[in-house]
Scaffold this motif. Structure first.
Motif, PDB file in Angstrom:
ATOM      1  N   GLY A   1      -5.858   5.605   4.097  1.00 36.82           N
ATOM      2  CA  GLY A   1      -7.237   5.322   3.668  1.00 36.82           C
ATOM      3  C   GLY A   1      -7.794   4.097   4.378  1.00 36.82           C
ATOM      4  O   GLY A   1      -8.959   4.062   4.768  1.00 36.82           O
ATOM      5  N   ARG A   2      -6.967   3.075   4.569  1.00 34.56           N
ATOM      6  CA  ARG A   2      -7.421   1.859   5.281  1.00 34.56           C
ATOM      7  C   ARG A   2      -7.832   2.235   6.708  1.00 34.56           C
ATOM      8  O   ARG A   2      -8.849   1.767   7.202  1.00 34.56           O
TER       9      ARG A   2
ATOM     10  N   ASP B   1       0.846  -1.199   0.000  1.00 38.86           N
ATOM     11  CA  ASP B   1       0.000   0.000   0.000  1.00 38.86           C
ATOM     12  C   ASP B   1       0.879   1.246   0.000  1.00 38.86           C
ATOM     13  O   ASP B   1       1.911   1.282   0.696  1.00 38.86           O
ATOM     14  N   SER B   2       0.463   2.271  -0.747  1.00 40.45           N
ATOM     15  CA  SER B   2       1.148   3.568  -0.664  1.00 40.45           C
ATOM     16  C   SER B   2       0.794   4.188   0.694  1.00 40.45           C
ATOM     17  O   SER B   2      -0.196   3.782   1.323  1.00 40.45           O
ATOM     18  N   PRO B   3       1.567   5.201   1.150  1.00 39.90           N
ATOM     19  CA  PRO B   3       1.212   5.862   2.421  1.00 39.90           C
ATOM     20  C   PRO B   3      -0.233   6.376   2.400  1.00 39.90           C
ATOM     21  O   PRO B   3      -0.951   6.257   3.392  1.00 39.90           O
TER      22      PRO B   3
ATOM     23  N   ASP C   1      -0.636  -3.485   6.172  1.00 44.72           N
ATOM     24  CA  ASP C   1       0.748  -3.755   6.592  1.00 44.72           C
ATOM     25  C   ASP C   1       1.463  -4.783   5.715  1.00 44.72           C
ATOM     26  O   ASP C   1       2.561  -5.214   6.057  1.00 44.72           O
ATOM     27  N   ARG C   2       0.858  -5.184   4.603  1.00 47.93           N
ATOM     28  CA  ARG C   2       1.518  -6.212   3.783  1.00 47.93           C
ATOM     29  C   ARG C   2       2.751  -5.613   3.089  1.00 47.93           C
ATOM     30  O   ARG C   2       2.800  -4.410   2.828  1.00 47.93           O
ATOM     31  N   VAL C   3       3.709  -6.497   2.815  1.00 50.23           N
ATOM     32  CA  VAL C   3       4.963  -6.006   2.224  1.00 50.23           C
ATOM     33  C   VAL C   3       4.876  -5.998   0.697  1.00 50.23           C
ATOM     34  O   VAL C   3       4.026  -6.669   0.109  1.00 50.23           O
ATOM     35  N   ASP C   4       5.759  -5.237   0.103  1.00 45.94           N
ATOM     36  CA  ASP C   4       5.869  -5.183  -1.357  1.00 45.94           C
ATOM     37  C   ASP C   4       6.471  -6.502  -1.851  1.00 45.94           C
ATOM     38  O   ASP C   4       7.586  -6.851  -1.460  1.00 45.94           O
ATOM     39  N   ARG C   5       5.741  -7.215  -2.678  1.00 46.45           N
ATOM     40  CA  ARG C   5       6.268  -8.488  -3.187  1.00 46.45           C
ATOM     41  C   ARG C   5       6.598  -8.420  -4.678  1.00 46.45           C
ATOM     42  O   ARG C   5       6.732  -9.449  -5.341  1.00 46.45           O
ATOM     43  N   SER C   6       6.778  -7.188  -5.202  1.00 47.39           N
ATOM     44  CA  SER C   6       7.127  -7.065  -6.628  1.00 47.39           C
ATOM     45  C   SER C   6       8.434  -7.792  -6.927  1.00 47.39           C
ATOM     46  O   SER C   6       8.587  -8.411  -7.993  1.00 47.39           O
TER      47      SER C   6
END
Ligand code: MLT
Length: 261
Positions: A128-129, A121-123, A186-191
């Motif tokens: 927003g969440r 998620d972006s900041p 809180d999920r991490v970037d998995r790109s």
């Protein structure tokens, strides 16, 4: 750790491949009803309700992380004595499928990412969440569903699809929605993980998806070693429900043609 409710259709276990369908947020396995019927002649279809969603009770966790759901899904495969599956995840289900790749890559025969993306998620999205969570404590779930619906479907979506989605959202307990929002926030970037996915991978996206637009799918396909893209005409974020026949057809072609072990 809770045992998940799992809807099972299709071939007897052991008679063919196993397709594991992972639903989006804040929904349940019934979003895959068309696909688990349409593909019942070529696979055993397992469609679980993740912890707190659908018929699986919430275990009280304040945060439902993608990793926790991924571990639960590996346990579903253990319980069914299935070594490897075709894992098919929509949106949050895609985030969970990617966490599952990170933690349990050996359980995959192939991967299908539907209306989802690999980033964090972006900041702005994280804020927003939190706002959604706060807002949800003040309004009824029916109002929450009414606000969410236009983001989930294309303008031409049928009344039946809208009603099904509304009832799924309204039936999801507030504590699950709150814990799910925290988990996604809180999920991490998995790109960075995409380059390691060495099984056939299909990326499916409704061409009118505004939540996870086709550009994000195209980006994932560029990063995947064995990725291919299927755009679903006229559909929004909930392509499997909005264009069930088209989505079942691309899944059938992929599972039959590309993912034979
Ligand atoms: C979903 O459809 O699962 C959610 O829209 C995903 C999200 O909110 O990031």
């Amino acid at each position: 750790m809770s045992t998940l409710h799992v809807e099972r259709t299709g071939l007897q276990l052991g008679q063919g491949p196993v397709a594991l369908f992972v639903h989006g947020f804040p929904l349940d396995h019934t979003m895959w009803s068309a696909q688990i019927t349409d593909l019942a002649d070529i696979a055993t279809c397992l469609a679980p309700d993740l912890c707190g969603f659908g018929a699986t009770p919430h275990d009280g966790s304040l945060k439902l992380s993608m990793e926790r759901h991924a571990d639960d899904l590996a346990r579903v495969l253990d319980e069914a004595d299935v070594e490897r599956a075709d894992v098919i995840g929509l949106s949050m289900g895609g985030y969970v499928a990617l966490a599952m790749w990170e933690l349990h890559a050996e359980r995959f025969r192939s991967l299908v990412l539907v209306d989802t993306h690999a980033g964090a998620d972006s900041p702005l999205r994280r804020d927003g969440r939190d706002e959604t969570a706060e807002h949800l404590q003040q309004i009824h779930r029916a109002a929450f569903a009414r606000e969410m619906l236009p983001k989930l479907v294309a303008p031409d979506a049928t009344r039946a699809v809208r009603d099904e989605l509304t009832s799924m959202i309204e039936n999801t307990p507030v504590e699950t929605i709150l814990a799910g929002l925290r988990g996604m926030r809180d999920r991490v970037d998995r790109s960075g993980l995409l380059a390691s996915i060495d099984v056939p991978t299909l990326v499916v996206c409704g061409e009118l998806d505004t939540l996870t637009p086709p550009a994000l799918s195209e980006e994932m396909v560029r990063m995947l070693p064995h990725g291919e893209l299927a755009l679903i005409e006229g559909a929004g974020h909930m392509a499997p429900m909005e264009a069930p026949e088209a989505v079942s057809a691309v899944l059938r072609a992929f599972l039959l043609g590309r993912a034979r072990a």
